[in-house]
Design a protein around this motif. Structure first.
Motif, PDB file in Angstrom:
ATOM      1  N   ALA A  58       0.856  -1.201   0.000  1.00  0.00           N
ATOM      2  CA  ALA A  58       0.000   0.000   0.000  1.00  0.00           C
ATOM      3  C   ALA A  58       0.890   1.249   0.000  1.00  0.00           C
ATOM      4  N   LYS A  60       0.366   4.287  -0.055  1.00  0.00           N
ATOM      5  CA  LYS A  60       0.004   5.417   0.803  1.00  0.00           C
ATOM      6  C   LYS A  60       0.760   5.390   2.133  1.00  0.00           C
ATOM      7  N   ASP A  79      -0.349  -1.263  -4.328  1.00  0.00           N
ATOM      8  CA  ASP A  79      -1.736  -0.842  -4.166  1.00  0.00           C
ATOM      9  C   ASP A  79      -1.721   0.680  -4.184  1.00  0.00           C
ATOM     10  N   ILE A 162      -9.992   4.752  10.974  1.00  0.00           N
ATOM     11  CA  ILE A 162      -9.336   3.807  10.074  1.00  0.00           C
ATOM     12  C   ILE A 162     -10.091   2.482  10.004  1.00  0.00           C
ATOM     13  N   HIS A 199     -11.425  -4.413   2.106  1.00  0.00           N
ATOM     14  CA  HIS A 199     -10.412  -3.924   3.053  1.00  0.00           C
ATOM     15  C   HIS A 199     -11.213  -3.390   4.222  1.00  0.00           C
ATOM     16  N   SER A 202      -7.614  -0.694   9.324  1.00  0.00           N
ATOM     17  CA  SER A 202      -6.170  -0.664   9.483  1.00  0.00           C
ATOM     18  C   SER A 202      -5.815  -0.844  10.954  1.00  0.00           C
ATOM     19  N   GLY A 239      -4.307  -4.076   6.412  1.00  0.00           N
ATOM     20  CA  GLY A 239      -4.917  -3.883   7.725  1.00  0.00           C
ATOM     21  C   GLY A 239      -4.236  -4.537   8.903  1.00  0.00           C
ATOM     22  N   GLU A 273      -2.890  -6.255   0.341  1.00  0.00           N
ATOM     23  CA  GLU A 273      -2.438  -4.861   0.237  1.00  0.00           C
ATOM     24  C   GLU A 273      -1.865  -4.354   1.565  1.00  0.00           C
ATOM     25  N   GLY A 275       0.336  -2.382   4.209  1.00  0.00           N
ATOM     26  CA  GLY A 275       1.137  -1.151   4.207  1.00  0.00           C
ATOM     27  C   GLY A 275       1.912  -1.074   5.508  1.00  0.00           C
ATOM     28  N   ARG A 276       1.170  -0.791   6.585  1.00  0.00           N
ATOM     29  CA  ARG A 276       1.778  -0.575   7.900  1.00  0.00           C
ATOM     30  C   ARG A 276       2.653  -1.751   8.337  1.00  0.00           C
ATOM     31  N   ARG A 312       0.279  11.647  13.220  1.00  0.00           N
ATOM     32  CA  ARG A 312      -0.517  10.557  13.816  1.00  0.00           C
ATOM     33  C   ARG A 312      -0.877  10.805  15.294  1.00  0.00           C
ATOM     34  N   TYR A 316      -4.882  11.054  15.544  1.00  0.00           N
ATOM     35  CA  TYR A 316      -5.572   9.858  16.051  1.00  0.00           C
ATOM     36  C   TYR A 316      -5.321   9.638  17.533  1.00  0.00           C
ATOM     37  N   TYR A 373       2.711   5.936   7.265  1.00  0.00           N
ATOM     38  CA  TYR A 373       1.838   7.091   7.477  1.00  0.00           C
ATOM     39  C   TYR A 373       2.551   8.181   8.282  1.00  0.00           C
ATOM     40  N   MET A 377       2.093  11.582   5.370  1.00  0.00           N
ATOM     41  CA  MET A 377       1.037  12.464   5.874  1.00  0.00           C
ATOM     42  C   MET A 377       1.603  13.809   6.329  1.00  0.00           C
TER      43      MET A 377
HETATM   44  N1  LLP Z   1      -5.863  -1.151   1.120  1.00  0.00           N
HETATM   45  C1  LLP Z   1      -6.769  -0.163   1.230  1.00  0.00           C
HETATM   46  C2  LLP Z   1      -7.904  -0.131   0.330  1.00  0.00           C
HETATM   47  C3  LLP Z   1      -6.606   0.812   2.223  1.00  0.00           C
HETATM   48  O1  LLP Z   1      -7.512   1.782   2.340  1.00  0.00           O
HETATM   49  C4  LLP Z   1      -5.485   0.754   3.096  1.00  0.00           C
HETATM   50  C5  LLP Z   1      -5.270   1.763   4.121  1.00  0.00           C
HETATM   51  C6  LLP Z   1      -4.561  -0.289   2.917  1.00  0.00           C
HETATM   52  C7  LLP Z   1      -4.795  -1.234   1.933  1.00  0.00           C
HETATM   53  C8  LLP Z   1      -3.342  -0.445   3.790  1.00  0.00           C
HETATM   54  O2  LLP Z   1      -3.686  -0.679   5.104  1.00  0.00           O
HETATM   55  P1  LLP Z   1      -2.573  -1.075   6.210  1.00  0.00           P
HETATM   56  O3  LLP Z   1      -2.063  -2.459   5.871  1.00  0.00           O
HETATM   57  O4  LLP Z   1      -1.506  -0.066   6.152  1.00  0.00           O
HETATM   58  O5  LLP Z   1      -3.316  -1.054   7.484  1.00  0.00           O
HETATM   59  N2  LLP Z   1      -3.302   7.107   8.274  1.00  0.00           N
HETATM   60  C9  LLP Z   1      -3.766   6.021   9.118  1.00  0.00           C
HETATM   61  C10 LLP Z   1      -3.993   4.747   8.336  1.00  0.00           C
HETATM   62  C11 LLP Z   1      -4.957   4.906   7.177  1.00  0.00           C
HETATM   63  C12 LLP Z   1      -5.155   3.636   6.409  1.00  0.00           C
HETATM   64  C13 LLP Z   1      -5.905   3.882   5.157  1.00  0.00           C
HETATM   65  N3  LLP Z   1      -6.075   2.750   4.318  1.00  0.00           N
HETATM   66  C14 LLP Z   1      -2.762   5.843  10.255  1.00  0.00           C
HETATM   67  O6  LLP Z   1      -1.773   6.570  10.306  1.00  0.00           O
HETATM   68  O7  LLP Z   1      -2.952   5.015  11.147  1.00  0.00           O
END
Ligand code: LLP
Length: 417
Positions: A58, A60, A79, A162, A199, A202, A239, A273, A275-276, A312, A316, A373, A377
């Motif tokens: 991911a 982002k 992603d 999230i 999804h 997170s 997530g 997908e 990310g974190r 963050r 949050y 993030y 961000m």
């Molecule tokens: N796929 C989709 C469709 C998503 O919306 C996201 C995250 C991911 C994958 C990746 O999720 P992860 O594996 O990273 O949890 N800014 C917030 C987190 C926002 C997550 C948005 N979507 C934070 O700093 O905690």
């Protein structure tokens, strides 16, 4: 597991002293560990080796070209959620056939860019978006591969900002009516239905929401089959949480143990997908305490990094550990304190009411778990220049993004004559 440890009394990233980087590059800065990053990718990817799968990082979470490139070299796809992220993924060397494109608000120009780039599939979030993709694809005389994002109405039990898989969230199609949207898409000449996507949120620290959501999704896939719609991809999103404080999220292998048996006979490629989980604990932000002060007995450590550099905690109320760069500071007597930034807002803090060592003016500290993030961000609020990003591999470090200059701050701005 990460590679930020004290060596000779100084916090290191792998074999490079964070104090040395601070002297040479200045503060604040983000610092990432190559060994941690690649290990996390490998651990995730290996967990699913028994099923046909594709891991799409991911972007982002951390979109620096060097980070994405490192993961792409390890076999990752991407992603993405904007034309800008697709651009970055391509620049980082990602095969477009490994890029998935999600997001509730894709504009027509973004859809065109994605189609011209040849991305693997669109994760579609509304029926109007289906029409938009179909019409852009028709104009370009091509077919768009699509997966519809299913909202399974499962509570991921994470921060409300999230959590994305509840029926009150803006994301995806309601699982009870999504079949109608698939029928609609099946009638469109310029769409090829290739998958389902979900999804649910997170920083998820339990296995059960993933299993519940997957069970619902698989029932839905059977419904699709009964309707004559056969798909090739099941995309389970990201997530998986990480340890910021005392959470103990499941390891990828533990998650795999529960969900692989459910997926084994699906006949589909499973897309993930994360990310974190990949990059969160592979990065820290290093900052210097420029002043210390006491107000009404309360201790404030005023840092040279603020909410514009790492939002963050403010946004949050997220807990990220504060670790002194010098081990001798870590051993000092503890006080309760806030670590605050220089921004003109009371919400500008990196840590609040935290038990911390008695820091002295000028000392360095690392905000741990800042790889995901964090920089992505960050902003220029208060006309602060965005900070450099450093990539460490063994005993060498590279600046993978320069500190912004004053000129960068006003780039593109004009005073009308
Ligand atoms: N796929 C989709 C469709 C998503 O919306 C996201 C995250 C991911 C994958 C990746 O999720 P992860 O594996 O990273 O949890 N800014 C917030 C987190 C926002 C997550 C948005 N979507 C934070 O700093 O905690």
């Amino acid at each position: 597991m990460h590679h930020f440890d004290y060596k000779d009394g100084i916090l290191h990233c792998e074999d490079v002293s964070l104090e040395k980087i601070a002297e040479e590059v200045g503060t604040p800065f983000y610092c990432y560990s190559q060994a941690t990053l690649s290990r996390h990718f490998r651990v995730f990817d290996d967990a699913f080796k028994d099923i046909d799968h594709l891991v799409c990082f991911a972007v982002k979470a951390n979109s620096n070209l060097a980070i994405v490139n490192e993961l792409v070299k390890a076999g990752s796809g991407c992603d993405t959620v904007s034309a800008g992220e697709i651009f970055r993924a391509l620049k980082a060397g990602c095969d477009p056939k490994k890029i998935v494109y999600a997001g509730v608000g894709k504009t027509e120009s973004e859809i065109e860019y994605a189609l011209k780039s040849g991305v693997l599939m669109f994760n579609v979030e509304s029926s109007q978006e289906l029409f938009a993709i179909d019409s852009v694809a028709a104009r370009l005389n091509t077919k768009a591969r699509v997966a519809l994002r299913i909202n399974p109405d499962v509570d991921p039990q994470t921060h409300p900002y999230i959590s994305t898989g509840l029926k009150e969230n803006k994301f995806g199609f309601n699982i009870n009516t999504a079949i109608d949207e698939y029928r609609l898409a099946a009638k469109m000449d310029n769409l090829e239905i290739v998958g389902v996507h979900q999804h649910i949120g997170s920083q998820i620290t339990m296995i059960s929401p993933f299993v519940d959501a997957l069970s619902r999704l698989l029932e839905f896939v059977v419904k699709l089959k009964d309707d004559g719609i056969n798909i090739k991809y099941i995309n389970l999103g990201g997530g998986l949480g990480i340890t910021y404080k005392d959470e103990s999220p499941p390891l990828p292998a533990e998650l795999a143990k529960e969900i692989v048996p459910l997926l084994k006979d699906s006949g589909c490629t499973i897309v993930f997908e994360p990310g974190r989980m990949i990059v969160g604990n592979a990065g820290v932000m290093v900052s210097r305490i420029i002043y210390t002060k006491k107000n009404e007995g309360k201790t404030f450590y005023i840092a040279d990094a603020g909410m514009n550099d790492l939002v963050r905690p403010s946004l949050y109320n997220a807990h990220q550990a504060i670790q002194p760069v010098s081990q001798s500071a870590a051993q000092r007597k503890k006080v309760e304190a806030d670590v605050v930034g220089p921004i003109c807002e009371s919400g500008d803090f990196l840590a609040k009411d935290r038990v911390l060592p008695e820091f002295k003016k000028g000392e360095l500290f690392a905000v741990m778990s800042s790889g995901a993030y964090g920089f992505t961000m960050s902003s220029n609020y208060n006309s602060r220049r965005r900070v450099p990003e450093i990539f460490v591999k063994g005993d060498r470090y590279d600046i993978i993004r320069e500190r912004e200059s004053m000129e960068d701050l006003i780039r593109g701005e004009k005073i009308p004559v």
